[in-house]
Design an enzyme around this catalytic site. Structure first.
Site, short mmCIF file in Angstrom:
data_model
loop_
_atom_site.label_atom_id
_atom_site.label_comp_id
_atom_site.label_asym_id
_atom_site.label_seq_id
_atom_site.Cartn_x
_atom_site.Cartn_y
_atom_site.Cartn_z
N CYS A 1 0.75 -1.25 -0.06
CA CYS A 1 0.16 -0.12 0.07
C CYS A 1 0.91 1.33 -0.09
O CYS A 1 0.51 2.31 -0.28
CB CYS A 1 -0.98 -0.12 1.26
SG CYS A 1 -0.31 -0.26 2.72
N HIS B 1 -1.37 0.61 7.16
CA HIS B 1 -1.86 0.98 5.94
C HIS B 1 -1.75 2.16 5.46
O HIS B 1 -1.86 3.04 6.42
CB HIS B 1 -3.63 0.53 5.86
CG HIS B 1 -4.08 0.83 4.36
ND1 HIS B 1 -3.72 -0.24 3.40
CD2 HIS B 1 -5.16 1.32 3.96
CE1 HIS B 1 -4.70 0.16 2.41
NE2 HIS B 1 -5.34 1.23 2.83
N ASP C 1 -7.54 5.03 -1.96
CA ASP C 1 -7.16 3.93 -1.20
C ASP C 1 -7.24 2.73 -2.00
O ASP C 1 -8.18 2.32 -2.90
CB ASP C 1 -8.34 3.77 -0.30
CG ASP C 1 -8.20 2.69 0.92
OD1 ASP C 1 -7.29 1.80 0.73
OD2 ASP C 1 -8.85 2.73 1.88
#
Length: 267
Positions: free
Chosen positions: A23, A121, A136
């Site tokens: 991520c 994250h 995202d």
């Protein structure tokens, strides 16, 4: 003063969907709006930072421990690595709660990009061609955010413990890699705003669960009235509702409030 720019990358927006635990890579690339960095690039930056930190602490020499402070064994990178990657493009990463970022706390819509982090994250919120999107990587496509919902969403993230950073500087206006016929490159994909909206709307039918630190986090969708018909009191109620709904949810980025339009046509 907000500077209006012409469409970049032919009006397309760049998104990367979650791959493994990369991520941080997806976050950096969506800030830059192109596949500029790979996991190997960030790993090299992490190794260089570890070496420099060790030299400062011990006055020189090689790393004495095999444990890195800037990349975990499962691939999570530190904010210092993301800062170093963006510095390559002369971009600054500034914590939202520092004095230099005070204007952004009042008028976040005047900024161009935000980086958000909680536990393992990372994701970014980015203005592309004058419109804000939530990039995202756990979403199938970028989710559009109006200027009003941007402020509400940032408030909801802060209240649930997320660290938020502003990215400032001269962002790349074009990706140096030519679009492929399939519009797909590496982890990412080029989408028109219309295609992104269509994908997001179709994914709301059955929102997938997210995994964060091996805990299943339920994605929540927020439906609100059209921002143009909301009073100041209703706006405050909205923010309170978002905060309240997040109090009993586990860590994980809450989905941005979904915007719905009030049907004013006659039946």
């Amino acid at each position: 003063m907000e500077i209006m720019e012409g469409p970049s990358n032919g009006g397309m927006i760049y998104h990367e969907v979650q791959e493994s635990k990369l991520c941080a890579v997806h976050c950096v690339n969506t800030v830059l709006q192109g596949p500029f960095f790979s996991e190997f690039d960030l790993a090299a930056l992490a190794s260089d930072l570890d070496r420099k930190e060790q030299q400062v602490m011990l006055g020189g020499g090689d790393l004495l421990s095999g444990q890195s402070h800037n990349v975990s064994l499962d691939g999570d990178f530190s904010i210092q690595v993301l800062q170093k990657a963006l510095e390559v493009w002369d971009l600054q990463v500034i914590p939202l709660d520092c004095p230099a970022a005070e204007p952004a706390q009042i008028e976040p819509e005047l900024e161009n990009a935000f980086i958000c982090h909680l536990q393992d994250h990372w994701f970014c919120i980015r203005k592309v061609n004058g419109e804000f999107y939530n990039f995202d990587s756990l979403y199938a496509a970028p989710q559009h955010l109006s200027k009003f919902y941007l402020s509400a969403y940032l408030d909801s993230l802060k209240s649930s413990g997320w660290s938020i950073f502003i990215v400032r500087g001269n962002f790349p206006k074009e990706c140096p890699i030519a679009f492929s016929d399939s519009s797909t490159i590496g982890f990412g994909q080029w989408l028109s705003p219309e295609d992104a909206d269509r994908i997001i709307k179709s994914s709301r039918v059955a929102a997938p669960s997210r995994t964060n630190n091996n805990n299943q986090i339920e994605q929540r969708q927020f439906q609100f009235e059209d921002e143009d018909v909301m009073t100041a009191a209703e706006e405050e109620d909205l923010n309170a509702a978002i905060r309240a709904s997040l109090m009993d949810s586990a860590a994980g980025p809450p989905p941005a409030p979904a915007e719905t339009k009030t049907d004013t046509s006659s039946s």
